[in-house]
Design an enzyme around this catalytic site. Sequence first.
Site, PDB file in Angstrom:
ATOM      1  N   GLY A  12       0.872  -1.433  -0.082  1.00 41.21           N
ATOM      2  CA  GLY A  12       0.338  -0.147   0.078  1.00 41.21           C
ATOM      3  C   GLY A  12       0.956   1.665  -0.171  1.00 41.21           C
ATOM      4  O   GLY A  12       0.637   1.837   0.939  1.00 41.21           O
ATOM      5  N   GLU A 277      -3.907 -16.680  -5.715  1.00 41.47           N
ATOM      6  CA  GLU A 277      -1.990 -16.977  -6.522  1.00 41.47           C
ATOM      7  C   GLU A 277      -2.329 -18.530  -7.066  1.00 41.47           C
ATOM      8  O   GLU A 277      -3.387 -18.960  -6.143  1.00 41.47           O
ATOM      9  CB  GLU A 277      -1.768 -16.350  -5.644  1.00 41.47           C
ATOM     10  CG  GLU A 277      -1.084 -15.509  -4.725  1.00 41.47           C
ATOM     11  CD  GLU A 277      -1.068 -14.175  -5.573  1.00 41.47           C
ATOM     12  OE1 GLU A 277       0.096 -14.683  -6.552  1.00 41.47           O
ATOM     13  OE2 GLU A 277      -0.814 -13.496  -5.640  1.00 41.47           O
TER      14      GLU A 277
END
Length: 333
Positions: A12, A277
Amino acid sequence: MRARLIYNPTSGKETLKKNLAEILMVIEKAGYETSAYATTPEDFSAKHEATRAAMAGFDLIIAAGGDGTINEVINGIAPLENRPKLAIIPGGTTNDFARALHIPRDNVVKAAEVILKNQTIKSDIGKAGNTYFMNIAAGGYLTELTYEVPSHLKSVFGYLAYLAKGAEMLPRVKPINMKLTYDDGVFDGKASMFFLGLTNSIGGFEQISPDARLDDGKFSLIIIKTANVIEIMHLITLMINGGKHVNDSRVIYTKTSSLYAETINDDFRMMINLDGEYGGDAPMQFTNYKQHIEMFANLDDIPESAVSKEEEEFIKQVEKLTNEDLDGDGKIA
């Protein structure tokens, strides 16, 4: 009580790193002696530290970062017999699990302050083969878009990157001959994809599994039988408009505590997506571990329909036993 903050310093735009001192102060205010660990580029850094902290007797682990960091922490503590409580501070792009727990996703300090409310839920966790997941498992052509979106685009554009890549891939979607064995039956035929969800939020969309519960021991299983581009677009429209896709004849929607996914043609590869993933190839066994990890959540904002009410139902049943139902010794007559 002791807490260990495991955070991704690059997540972030480094917001976690920049607000680290204030986050630690919030956790200390909640009554925990707190220390911090910054993840490293080493493989499974967060997972290994979570295991170490849990085995060292820490009462609380705070996973701070994107869904990948949170997934690693869960994989670090889920196999253990004695598991600490878990708190989440989202710092990535999708933050599906934080969304489901109604934890603030735009302010890391506000997310930490959820711990001060001292509200927890015992959340289900999924297991696929030897890997645990917290939000979704999926297989099929369209699920592969996750692997094809470059990391830098995920960070900059978030959902838009996924949507753009999804639109680009739609013409390539083909049906797969798959066999899916679940609690109430078997699907044996062609499908473009399947989703196995633990929460109602997948890729930022909250209507894919509209009646998902966080703690009922059940996955929401969705099988998309069509591979027609126009039909898939129609199903997406139905999903956005109130989750109406679950009643469509081109979709199988059910609840299950387990799933065994395999392809009919052994020469065909079906990659499995776990929490965004790559998680291995089919065949694969999926199991729901009911109420496996106690997590801090913003229960004031979570809809009642998303949390089981087993304890309340038990209390109601007990209250139905009136004095007339009991003998003098307090036993059921």
